[in-house]
Design an enzyme around this catalytic site. Structure first.
Site, PDB file in Angstrom:
ATOM      1  CD  GLU A 216      30.661 -36.462  31.300  1.00 48.92           C
ATOM      2  OE1 GLU A 216      31.353 -35.543  32.016  1.00 48.92           O
ATOM      3  OE2 GLU A 216      29.789 -35.685  30.881  1.00 48.92           O
TER       4      GLU A 216
ATOM      5  CE  LYS B  49      20.545 -40.321  30.367  1.00 51.35           C
ATOM      6  NZ  LYS B  49      21.611 -40.838  30.696  1.00 51.35           N
TER       7      LYS B  49
ATOM      8  N   GLY C 238      26.593 -34.380  50.183  1.00 47.34           N
ATOM      9  CA  GLY C 238      27.565 -33.532  49.543  1.00 47.34           C
ATOM     10  C   GLY C 238      27.054 -31.992  49.439  1.00 47.34           C
TER      11      GLY C 238
ATOM     12  CB  CYS D 106      23.310 -35.820  32.689  1.00 45.22           C
ATOM     13  SG  CYS D 106      24.312 -36.390  31.183  1.00 45.22           S
TER      14      CYS D 106
ATOM     15  CE  LYS E  39      21.504 -32.477  28.801  1.00 39.51           C
ATOM     16  NZ  LYS E  39      20.717 -33.463  28.880  1.00 39.51           N
TER      17      LYS E  39
HETATM   18  N1  LIG Z   1      27.841 -36.471  29.152  1.00 41.80           N
HETATM   19  C1  LIG Z   1      27.368 -37.701  29.588  1.00 41.80           C
HETATM   20  O1  LIG Z   1      27.694 -38.238  30.749  1.00 41.80           O
HETATM   21  C2  LIG Z   1      26.143 -38.151  28.974  1.00 41.80           C
HETATM   22  C3  LIG Z   1      25.564 -39.484  29.337  1.00 41.80           C
HETATM   23  C4  LIG Z   1      24.387 -39.956  28.593  1.00 41.80           C
HETATM   24  C5  LIG Z   1      23.756 -39.120  27.890  1.00 41.80           C
HETATM   25  N2  LIG Z   1      24.164 -37.949  27.617  1.00 41.80           N
HETATM   26  C6  LIG Z   1      23.335 -37.266  26.698  1.00 41.80           C
HETATM   27  O2  LIG Z   1      23.975 -37.212  25.397  1.00 41.80           O
HETATM   28  C7  LIG Z   1      23.960 -35.933  24.652  1.00 41.80           C
HETATM   29  C8  LIG Z   1      25.247 -35.515  24.445  1.00 41.80           C
HETATM   30  O3  LIG Z   1      25.913 -34.894  25.242  1.00 41.80           O
HETATM   31  P1  LIG Z   1      27.642 -34.992  25.495  1.00 41.80           P
HETATM   32  O4  LIG Z   1      28.039 -34.844  26.922  1.00 41.80           O
HETATM   33  O5  LIG Z   1      28.105 -35.901  24.598  1.00 41.80           O
HETATM   34  O6  LIG Z   1      27.560 -33.517  24.738  1.00 41.80           O
HETATM   35  P2  LIG Z   1      28.907 -32.573  24.135  1.00 41.80           P
HETATM   36  O7  LIG Z   1      28.581 -31.160  24.487  1.00 41.80           O
HETATM   37  O8  LIG Z   1      30.289 -33.198  24.890  1.00 41.80           O
HETATM   38  O9  LIG Z   1      29.140 -33.043  22.686  1.00 41.80           O
HETATM   39  C9  LIG Z   1      28.089 -32.626  21.862  1.00 41.80           C
HETATM   40  C10 LIG Z   1      28.824 -32.555  20.440  1.00 41.80           C
HETATM   41  O10 LIG Z   1      27.905 -32.204  19.439  1.00 41.80           O
HETATM   42  C11 LIG Z   1      28.455 -31.490  18.512  1.00 41.80           C
HETATM   43  N3  LIG Z   1      27.373 -30.773  17.385  1.00 41.80           N
HETATM   44  C12 LIG Z   1      26.272 -29.593  17.852  1.00 41.80           C
HETATM   45  N4  LIG Z   1      25.598 -29.617  16.931  1.00 41.80           N
HETATM   46  C13 LIG Z   1      26.144 -30.395  15.871  1.00 41.80           C
HETATM   47  C14 LIG Z   1      25.763 -30.410  14.535  1.00 41.80           C
HETATM   48  N5  LIG Z   1      24.561 -29.911  13.865  1.00 41.80           N
HETATM   49  N6  LIG Z   1      26.133 -31.426  13.787  1.00 41.80           N
HETATM   50  C15 LIG Z   1      27.379 -32.291  14.395  1.00 41.80           C
HETATM   51  N7  LIG Z   1      27.775 -32.221  15.585  1.00 41.80           N
HETATM   52  C16 LIG Z   1      27.247 -31.283  16.512  1.00 41.80           C
HETATM   53  C17 LIG Z   1      28.936 -30.388  19.281  1.00 41.80           C
HETATM   54  O11 LIG Z   1      30.119 -29.838  18.615  1.00 41.80           O
HETATM   55  C18 LIG Z   1      29.636 -31.403  20.735  1.00 41.80           C
HETATM   56  O12 LIG Z   1      31.226 -31.830  20.023  1.00 41.80           O
HETATM   57  C19 LIG Z   1      23.239 -35.097  25.133  1.00 41.80           C
HETATM   58  O13 LIG Z   1      21.729 -35.055  25.238  1.00 41.80           O
HETATM   59  C20 LIG Z   1      23.280 -35.702  27.010  1.00 41.80           C
HETATM   60  O14 LIG Z   1      22.421 -35.271  27.612  1.00 41.80           O
HETATM   61  C21 LIG Z   1      25.312 -37.423  27.869  1.00 41.80           C
END
Ligand SMILES: NC(=O)c1ccc[n+]([C@@H]2O[C@H](COP(=O)([O-])OP(=O)(O)OC[C@H]3O[C@@H](n4cnc5c(N)ncnc54)[C@H](O)[C@@H]3O)[C@@H](O)[C@H]2O)c1
Length: 434
Positions: free
Chosen positions: A153, A205, A254, A261, A264
């Site tokens: 992010e 991952k 820090g 991420c 969890k």
């Molecule tokens: N945020 C990061 O930096 C990052 C980086 C790499 C991997 N990830 C992984 O990617 C995944 C998503 O993370 P994120 O940060 O984008 O989450 P987030 O919470 O920002 O987005 C998840 C989205 O999924 C939607 N959702 C939930 N249930 C649903 C359904 N049944 N149908 C359709 N949409 C649905 C939610 O409304 C939400 O908008 C996680 O497993 C996370 O660990 C995140």
């Protein structure tokens, strides 16, 4: 190619937009009706540098659309990414409720073979569960691929457009080839697309995030030792960073890591290992150290104020878990605010982009949220630097001196030069610094 991304959060929205930018037709689907309505009206629900312009360009060119309609999504895509959240369950395991709900819905609406891709971070064995869930609804053939996402992010667009590597887990050569074609535009400089078995891809991952979290907790332990023996962690850091086997990145002490991420994923890997009768001792320590680190400044703050912060006003700079994002999931600022509020301090805080998120989380009940960082320090007795946003790096100490009640800086990210800060008349406390 006709793609869809289910889950339009940080990962789904960035991935969908970047795939559209590379020439694909992409449907971004989400169950959150407000989010989709906002996106249709050009309102981007997250702060991510570069996303808005790229997203709007692809919407204007008709390559990117948004919907809450699962049937429409499945009918109109050959390749479906699952990018929904996988939050920690009470026992630390990854909660797969959303992933499996999506899998079931895909199965319900499938009318021809699909490639379904787990982009969410999911534990070992999830691709098999997703396939089984889809096939409770249909006999039509489906390939489930593991394609973990490594974007950060705050730098998500660049990370997606120019990835260090792409990891693909599949048991089919043909599907592996399709995935290579899909990602080819993003690796023209020669970075690898690494195709492997599904289980190894799923574990990769977690290994990456756990290794990064380990580096941070290790440096925080070193900082805590520096504090006791009278060494300076910044000198130690410089001393080890030049060793190429160690590297310069991710070795800053820090107030702990946060975000959606690392916390969890470390917990989930500990859980996976225990499920397979293995105790990952290192990761349990990484997690413990990080929990303690979030409040490492509290005893120093109390000591500075003679044992109590009652009647004191303390300013915080930075609320998001790291710069360039508004994400406050597991942010150290939340722990600091809650703890200091319970101890009776009056709190004021600034963040360049996370104030709205802080309000959404109800933090404004404990802290006055300020639009300007100097407004936060006005009449304060101390400043805690929590997130190392660029705009906090060279503050106007003269102005601060004139406008604060008393002059203490608790530098939770070691961004200030202690000598310089002291020469301006402030008492300086860092993390593991002399
Ligand atoms: N945020 C990061 O930096 C990052 C980086 C790499 C991997 N990830 C992984 O990617 C995944 C998503 O993370 P994120 O940060 O984008 O989450 P987030 O919470 O920002 O987005 C998840 C989205 O999924 C939607 N959702 C939930 N249930 C649903 C359904 N049944 N149908 C359709 N949409 C649905 C939610 O409304 C939400 O908008 C996680 O497993 C996370 O660990 C995140």
């Amino acid at each position: 190619m006709k793609l869809s991304v289910i889950g339009s959060g940080y990962v789904g929205l960035v991935a969908g937009t970047c795939f559209a930018e590379a020439g694909n037709h992409v449907i971004c689907m989400d169950v959150d009706e407000k989010k989709i309505a906002d996106l249709k009206n050009g309102i981007i629900p997250i702060y991510e540098p570069g996303l808005e312009a790229m997203l709007k360009r692809n919407v204007d060119h008709g390559k990117l659309t948004f919907t809450t309609d699962m049937k429409h999504t499945v009918h109109n895509s050959d390749i479906i990414f699952i990018a929904v959240g996988t939050p920690p369950d009470e026992d630390g395991s990854a909660d797969l409720t959303y992933v499996l709900a999506v899998a079931k819905a895909i199965g319900q609406y499938m009318t021809h073979p699909k490639i379904v891709i787990d982009k969410s971070t999911v534990p070992v064995g999830t691709a098999a569960l997703v396939k089984a869930e889809i096939q409770t609804q249909t006999d039509i053939d489906v390939h489930v691929v593991s394609n973990p996402e490594f974007l950060k992010e705050g730098a998500a667009i660049d990370d997606f457009m120019y990835p260090d590597r792409v990891v693909i887990g599949t048991d089919s050569d043909e599907v592996g080839e399709t995935m290579r074609q899909l990602y080819a535009p993003f690796v023209r400089t020669g970075n690898p697309i690494i195709v492997m078995d599904i289980v190894s891809a799923e574990l990769t991952k977690y290994a990456a995030n756990s290794m990064l979290a380990t580096k941070i907790s290790f440096m925080n332990e070193m900082a805590n030792l520096c504090h006791r023996v009278g060494a300076d962690i910044e000198n130690v850091r410089r001393g080890i960073a030049s060793d190429r086997r160690i590297g310069k990145a991710f070795i800053f002490a820090g107030v702990g890591y946060g975000g959606s991420c690392f916390p969890k994923d470390v917990k989930a890997l500990i859980h996976t290992s225990s499920k397979y009768d293995y105790n990952m001792r290192i990761l349990t320590a990484v997690e413990d150290v990080n929990q303690d680190q979030k409040t490492i400044l509290i005893p120093r703050i109390l000591e500075h104020f003679g044992g109590s912060v009652k009647g004191k006003t303390i300013a915080l700079w930075g609320l998001s878990f790291k710069p360039k994002t508004d994400d406050m999931r597991e942010a150290p600022a939340r722990v600091l605010i809650k703890t200091l509020h319970e101890l009776g301090a009056t709190l004021k805080a600034h963040d360049p982009v996370a104030l709205e998120e802080a309000r959404r989380l109800g933090l404004d009940k404990m802290v006055t949220l300020c639009e300007d960082n100097y407004e936060a320090i006005r009449n304060s007795d101390a400043l805690i630097l929590v997130t190392e946003w660029l705009e906090y790096r060279e503050p106007d100490f003269e102005y601060m001196k004139k406008n604060m009640n008393s002059f203490a800086i608790f530098d939770g990210r070691n961004i200030y030069n202690p000598e310089k800060v002291r020469s301006k008349g402030f008492t300086y406390y860092g993390i593991g610094r002399q």
